[in-house]
Design an enzyme around this catalytic site. Structure first.
Site, PDB file in Angstrom:
ATOM      1  CG  ASP A 203      -2.067   0.936   1.133  1.00 25.07           C
ATOM      2  OD1 ASP A 203      -2.309   1.479   0.037  1.00 25.07           O
ATOM      3  OD2 ASP A 203      -2.752   1.151   2.153  1.00 25.07           O
TER       4      ASP A 203
ATOM      5  CG  ASN B 206      -7.570  -2.336  -5.932  1.00 24.77           C
ATOM      6  OD1 ASN B 206      -6.593  -3.066  -5.788  1.00 24.77           O
ATOM      7  ND2 ASN B 206      -7.900  -1.441  -5.005  1.00 24.77           N
TER       8      ASN B 206
HETATM    9  C1  FPP Z   1      -2.139   0.103  -3.256  1.00 23.85           C
HETATM   10  O1  FPP Z   1      -1.593   1.401  -3.184  1.00 23.85           O
HETATM   11  C2  FPP Z   1      -1.546  -0.576  -4.385  1.00 23.85           C
HETATM   12  C3  FPP Z   1      -2.229  -1.155  -5.412  1.00 23.85           C
HETATM   13  C4  FPP Z   1      -3.689  -1.160  -5.499  1.00 23.85           C
HETATM   14  C5  FPP Z   1      -1.526  -1.759  -6.545  1.00 23.85           C
HETATM   15  C6  FPP Z   1      -0.354  -2.607  -6.185  1.00 23.85           C
HETATM   16  C7  FPP Z   1       0.453  -2.804  -7.392  1.00 23.85           C
HETATM   17  C8  FPP Z   1       1.800  -2.781  -7.442  1.00 23.85           C
HETATM   18  C9  FPP Z   1       2.692  -2.648  -6.285  1.00 23.85           C
HETATM   19  C10 FPP Z   1       2.509  -2.876  -8.711  1.00 23.85           C
HETATM   20  C11 FPP Z   1       2.357  -4.090  -9.501  1.00 23.85           C
HETATM   21  C12 FPP Z   1       2.666  -5.357  -8.826  1.00 23.85           C
HETATM   22  C13 FPP Z   1       3.048  -6.460  -9.491  1.00 23.85           C
HETATM   23  C14 FPP Z   1       3.191  -7.754  -8.807  1.00 23.85           C
HETATM   24  C15 FPP Z   1       3.363  -6.419 -10.914  1.00 23.85           C
HETATM   25  P1  FPP Z   1      -2.547   2.652  -3.339  1.00 23.85           P
HETATM   26  O2  FPP Z   1      -2.560   3.042  -4.766  1.00 23.85           O
HETATM   27  O3  FPP Z   1      -3.880   2.338  -2.762  1.00 23.85           O
HETATM   28  O4  FPP Z   1      -1.812   3.716  -2.495  1.00 23.85           O
HETATM   29  P2  FPP Z   1      -2.476   4.946  -1.725  1.00 23.85           P
HETATM   30  O5  FPP Z   1      -3.186   4.357  -0.534  1.00 23.85           O
HETATM   31  O6  FPP Z   1      -1.307   5.779  -1.359  1.00 23.85           O
HETATM   32  O7  FPP Z   1      -3.409   5.630  -2.669  1.00 23.85           O
END
Ligand code: FPP
Length: 254
Positions: free
Chosen positions: A32, A80
């Site tokens: 996250d 998501n």
């Molecule tokens: C949550 O951070 C993250 C995600 C929903 C996506 C996770 C994806 C990756 C780390 C990259 C791809 C992974 C692979 C295995 C190829 P957020 O966007 O909710 O962060 P925030 O809370 O700061 O908005």
């Protein structure tokens, strides 16, 4: 089947002294903070997701030395899809790019890749790439990387129950034979040991529908670091700290 949470895992990290315990065999991570990391730099959220994808490689590579045999990462949840169309499309394109860019390295470095989650809503091209990556790496055994993509624990359990009920209706499963072990065999994670340790980055202390059934006895670690800043050194520190935790599984200290 694996023993409870795989605490008999190989290649463990030990701390000095009598309190030494085995390290976590299976670590699961809620990655996250990508969006906030990007916003702090005045960049679009997808910039953070790309930086986050690079960290996955670093953490996978750190696993063997830390005795972590199984790493499961939460890449995209069933919730998501509620993000903007731009972000969802960007993430899907990132997953395709990640697979085509990383396949060779993952194969050569002994990483076995699996995906969990419902593939029905994913586009055919991405699903074909996921299938291929699983096949190409299926003989590997150095590290088992599981990527949760369109995954939600409640969705997984619902799908499992639907399949289980189907088998009961077909007469291949007797209702009296249904127990915890039976349901576990219908989950996406059926070949994996339960996670020993679940880490969530970015300072949020929530589990967000991730491996709820499987993490019944897991240890949790919530760290403030945003995922794109989560280094192998931070990971190693958390794994070491886990080794001195006293896991009792509802029992008492022996
Ligand atoms: C949550 O951070 C993250 C995600 C929903 C996506 C996770 C994806 C990756 C780390 C990259 C791809 C992974 C692979 C295995 C190829 P957020 O966007 O909710 O962060 P925030 O809370 O700061 O908005």
């Amino acid at each position: 089947m694996f023993g409870r949470n795989g605490i008999d895992g190989a290649g463990c990290v030990k701390t000095a002294g009598p309190e030494a315990q085995q390290g976590p065999r299976h670590v699961a991570v809620i990655m996250d903070g990508n969006g906030r990391w990007a916003q702090a730099r005045g960049r679009p959220r997808l910039f953070g997701h790309h930086a986050g994808a690079k960290r996955v490689r670093e953490i996978v590579n750190a696993c063997p030395d830390l005795g972590v045999k199984y790493l499961t990462v939460f890449a995209f949840s069933t919730e998501n899809w509620n993000r903007t169309q731009t972000e969802v499309a960007g993430l899907m394109s990132l997953f395709r790019r990640y697979i085509s860019k990383e396949t060779r390295a993952l194969r050569d470095e002994g990483v076995r890749v699996r995906f969990i989650g419902d593939r029905v809503r994913l586009d055919n091209k991405l699903v074909a790439m996921m299938d291929e990556l699983e096949t190409i790496t299926e003989c590997n055994d150095r590290v088992h990387l599981t990527i949760a993509l369109n995954y939600g624990s409640r969705d997984e359990v619902s799908r499992a129950i639907k399949d289980l009920v189907g088998d009961v209706a077909a007469g291949t499963l007797a209702p009296d034979d249904v127990d915890e072990e039976t349901l576990t065999r219908y989950l996406d994670t059926k070949v994996l040991p339960d996670p020993d340790l679940v880490i969530r980055t970015s300072g949020e202390a929530r589990v967000s529908n991730f491996l709820l059934w499987q993490s019944a006895y897991a240890e949790y670690e919530f760290v403030d670091t945003l995922w794109p800043d989560f280094t192998k050194e931070i990971f190693a520190g958390i794994v070491s700290a886990y080794c001195v935790r006293d896991r009792r599984y509802g029992g008492t200290r022996s």
